[in-house]
Design an enzyme around this catalytic site. Structure first.
Site, PDB file in Angstrom:
ATOM      1  N   HIS A 106      -2.550  -8.350  13.393  1.00 60.70           N
ATOM      2  CA  HIS A 106      -3.453  -7.781  12.377  1.00 60.70           C
ATOM      3  C   HIS A 106      -4.302  -8.866  11.708  1.00 60.70           C
ATOM      4  CE1 HIS A 106      -1.948  -3.649  12.344  1.00 60.70           C
ATOM      5  NE2 HIS A 106      -0.823  -4.214  12.754  1.00 60.70           N
TER       6      HIS A 106
ATOM      7  N   CYS B 244      -4.142  -3.986  17.433  1.00 61.61           N
ATOM      8  CA  CYS B 244      -2.786  -3.473  17.616  1.00 61.61           C
ATOM      9  C   CYS B 244      -2.803  -2.169  18.429  1.00 61.61           C
ATOM     10  CB  CYS B 244      -2.117  -3.319  16.253  1.00 61.61           C
ATOM     11  SG  CYS B 244      -0.334  -3.217  16.388  1.00 61.61           S
ATOM     12  N   TYR B 245      -2.493  -1.022  17.834  1.00 58.53           N
ATOM     13  CA  TYR B 245      -2.532   0.236  18.600  1.00 58.53           C
ATOM     14  C   TYR B 245      -3.909   0.431  19.233  1.00 58.53           C
ATOM     15  CZ  TYR B 245      -2.395   5.230  19.694  1.00 58.53           C
ATOM     16  OH  TYR B 245      -2.457   6.429  20.334  1.00 58.53           O
TER      17      TYR B 245
ATOM     18  N   LYS C  76      -9.463  -2.143  -6.378  1.00 55.22           N
ATOM     19  CA  LYS C  76      -9.727  -2.410  -7.801  1.00 55.22           C
ATOM     20  C   LYS C  76     -10.756  -3.533  -8.035  1.00 55.22           C
ATOM     21  CE  LYS C  76      -7.813  -1.572 -11.979  1.00 55.22           C
ATOM     22  NZ  LYS C  76      -7.331  -0.239 -12.392  1.00 55.22           N
TER      23      LYS C  76
ATOM     24  N   ASP D 230     -11.219   2.215 -14.113  1.00 49.46           N
ATOM     25  CA  ASP D 230     -11.598   3.166 -13.068  1.00 49.46           C
ATOM     26  C   ASP D 230     -12.455   4.310 -13.598  1.00 49.46           C
ATOM     27  OD1 ASP D 230      -9.776   1.484 -11.971  1.00 49.46           O
ATOM     28  OD2 ASP D 230      -8.240   2.999 -11.599  1.00 49.46           O
TER      29      ASP D 230
ATOM     30  N   GLY E 238     -10.280   3.070 -19.403  1.00 51.34           N
ATOM     31  CA  GLY E 238      -9.796   2.116 -18.405  1.00 51.34           C
ATOM     32  C   GLY E 238     -10.905   1.795 -17.408  1.00 51.34           C
TER      33      GLY E 238
ATOM     34  N   GLU F 198      -6.689  -8.346   9.692  1.00 48.39           N
ATOM     35  CA  GLU F 198      -7.213  -7.887   8.404  1.00 48.39           C
ATOM     36  C   GLU F 198      -6.301  -8.198   7.225  1.00 48.39           C
ATOM     37  OE1 GLU F 198      -5.964  -6.135  10.822  1.00 48.39           O
ATOM     38  OE2 GLU F 198      -5.042  -4.246  10.205  1.00 48.39           O
TER      39      GLU F 198
ATOM     40  N   GLY G 230      -2.139   1.723  14.361  1.00 50.05           N
ATOM     41  CA  GLY G 230      -1.561   3.025  14.059  1.00 50.05           C
ATOM     42  C   GLY G 230      -0.093   3.011  14.430  1.00 50.05           C
TER      43      GLY G 230
END
Ligand code: XMP
Length: 522
Positions: free
Chosen positions: A173, A85-86, A378, A231, A229, A175, A58
């Site tokens: 991080h 991290c935070y 996506k 989505d 499309g 991730e 954060g």
């Protein structure tokens, strides 16, 4: 709520732009994850019976006045915790360590040296790995019971553990893709430390979403603007699975579609899925409004406004007892369309970008929103679509802008110029597909320029249009590079367009990258 027998990781969100990426990494381990606001109470967390907790990063500093705090009782739940991290600083701070503002902000790549190879988090990792940092504060004194398990040049406590309690903290991080082996650290936490099983799949996502949609919607009716499309198509298929005929899709033909677009959508959704589909051919309405308009922003505005009106008319015409029958509007909003997760210090409700997938939201319509894909990226949406049985031509299709071919016709939009572009574009798509390049690139399309030039055909001089080819690779559309397509394919596309499309005598290849150019020409 997910099946209670599933393995589960809860993620407390302290406002990091990467919180969703953490959730995604856990999903990649085929483990169910759920993001909760940072202030979720220990009791709420216990009630969910997770196997472990991740405290996200954060932007705050643990000492600042409105720093988001964790319920300290979370540390007494007896569950493994990974602070990132935070999240690590917060854990250190709460458990009696010391966090200080670091002289040098650590940002970017670095090397992590592992001091305690037997630490479960670093199982199979080796001596050192490349990591990605982004922090100002750092832990300078360990809380009781913790030890340092890895360091960097700049941080003595880049990774820490409390072996007995199974608490772990990472200053960097794991991730993000810039920590190339970060996924293994998350796997170690999820499987080895928390004991999770891989029991969460896209199939489980679909089942869970369907029950959530049913719960939200009850027996009300839902309308969805289908653009064809990825989505909106996946959202339509998912909602249809959940609520069947309570879903109506509205497909607006704005006259700016590619060749066969309207037919494909009707074939796939109407004939194959038997989804209630209202097809509205509003092409004349749109093209009349666009007559003589050359300014790209004006074109977009006209198309956006007209879409709202047409959509409104269509939903009003679908009535029950004289009233619009729809209580809900479904949208294929994805995570990247949602602005940053938690508004720290304020209402932790996510905001929605005015996004343009279906040409803009009807602002004054009193719908409640259903957005079943809002947690997904996506590529995950594509997996869901495939699992729901949508054909590859829909699930893997390239992005297509809401304002359609209007942004690919420079200058006047007329039926004749649309014909030229459609024919040229379908040659591009056809050749890209038959040479197996279509699915490897981000986008490949034709653009009609407002430039005519002299040519020669047989013995005749011609004075005809120019088509530009735009074929780019990209991760997310934010940056892009032109594709080094083999000359033979370019040659075939060019000669087919010039020979087959009446009104074109010149084809150019766009070799600009984004930035400074954009993908679309407008
Ligand atoms: P640009 O041209 O800005 O495009 O480099 C980046 C990506 O966004 C798509 N794009 C749009 N998509 N509505 C959309 O739904 C729009 O108005 C729009 N304009 C651009 C473009 O195709 C590319 O993938």
């Amino acid at each position: 709520m997910a099946d209670s027998s599933l393995s589960k990781i809860l993620i407390l969100d302290f406002g990091s732009q990467y919180t969703q990426v953490i959730a995604r990494r856990v999903r990649e381990c085929q483990v169910y994850s759920q993001i909760l606001p940072y202030n979720a109470s220990a009791a709420e967390i216990r009630a969910q019976a997770p196997d472990g907790i991740i405290l996200s990063g954060g932007p705050s500093s643990v000492y600042s006045k409105d720093a988001p705090q964790v319920d300290p009782a979370v540390f007494d739940l007896g569950l493994p915790i990974l602070g990132i991290c935070y999240g690590m600083q917060l854990m250190g701070h709460h458990l009696g360590g010391k966090v200080e503002h670091s002289e040098r902000r650590e940002y970017g790549s670095g090397q992590l040296r592992i001091l305690v190879p037997e630490c479960k988090l670093f199982q199979g990792i080796g001596d050192s790995i490349e990591i990605w940092n982004s922090h100002g504060d750092k832990l300078t004194k360990l809380p009781r019971g913790f030890r340092s398990v890895a360091h960097t040049d700049n941080s003595e406590y880049a990774a820490i553990e409390h072996p007995k309690k199974q608490f772990y903290g990472l200053q960097f991080h794991p991730e993000v893709v810039h920590t190339p082996r970060g996924k293994e650290l998350i796997e170690n936490f999820v499987y080895t430390i928390c004991g999770c099983r891989s029991d969460w799949t896209m199939g489980s996502f679909i089942d869970q979403s369907c029950s959530e949609i049913r719960e939200q919607v009850g027996d009300a009716h839902v309308v969805l603007g289908l653009s064809g499309g990825v989505d909106s198509s996946v959202a339509a298929a998912l909602l249809h699975k959940a609520i069947g005929d309570q879903l109506t899709c509205v497909f607006v033909n704005n006259g700016l579609l590619r060749a066969n677009e309207a037919e494909t959508v009707q074939r796939v959704f109407g004939d194959h899925f038997h989804i209630k589909l209202k097809y509205v051919d509003a092409s004349t309405r749109f093209l009349n409004k666009l007559k003589g308009v050359t300014n790209p922003e004006r074109k977009r505005k006209i198309i956006g406004n007209e879409f709202v009106r047409v959509f409104e008319d269509a939903t009003k015409s679908l009535t029950r007892n004289g009233k619009s029958k729809f209580k809900f509007l479904a949208q294929g909003t994805l995570y990247p369309d949602v602005i940053e997760s938690v508004a720290i210090g304020g209402n932790p409700a996510a905001l929605i970008k005015s996004h343009h997938n279906v040409g803009g939201l009807p602002k004054n319509m009193k719908f409640k929103l259903v957005e079943p894909l809002r947690q997904l990226f996506k590529d995950e949406v594509r997996l869901v679509g495939a699992q729901l049985g949508l054909p590859t031509e829909i699930v893997q299709r390239q992005p297509f802008p809401g304002p359609g071919l209007a942004v690919r016709i420079l200058g006047d939009i007329t039926r004749e110029r649309l014909r030229i572009l459609r024919e040229a574009d379908s040659i591009v798509v056809g050749e890209m597909k038959s040479s197996d390049w279509y699915y490897k690139v981000w986008q490949s399309f034709a653009v009609l320029l407002p430039v005519r030039s002299v040519g020669v055909m047989g013995d005749e001089r011609t004075y005809e249009n120019t088509v530009a080819l735009r074929i780019v690779e990209s991760q997310d559309g934010m940056t892009a590079d032109w594709v080094r397509l083999p000359y033979e394919i370019l040659a075939r596309i060019s000669s087919r367009i010039i020979n087959e499309v009446k009104g074109v005598n010149r084809v150019c290849y766009d070799i600009s990258s984004k930035p400074p150019a954009t993908i679309e020409w407008e």
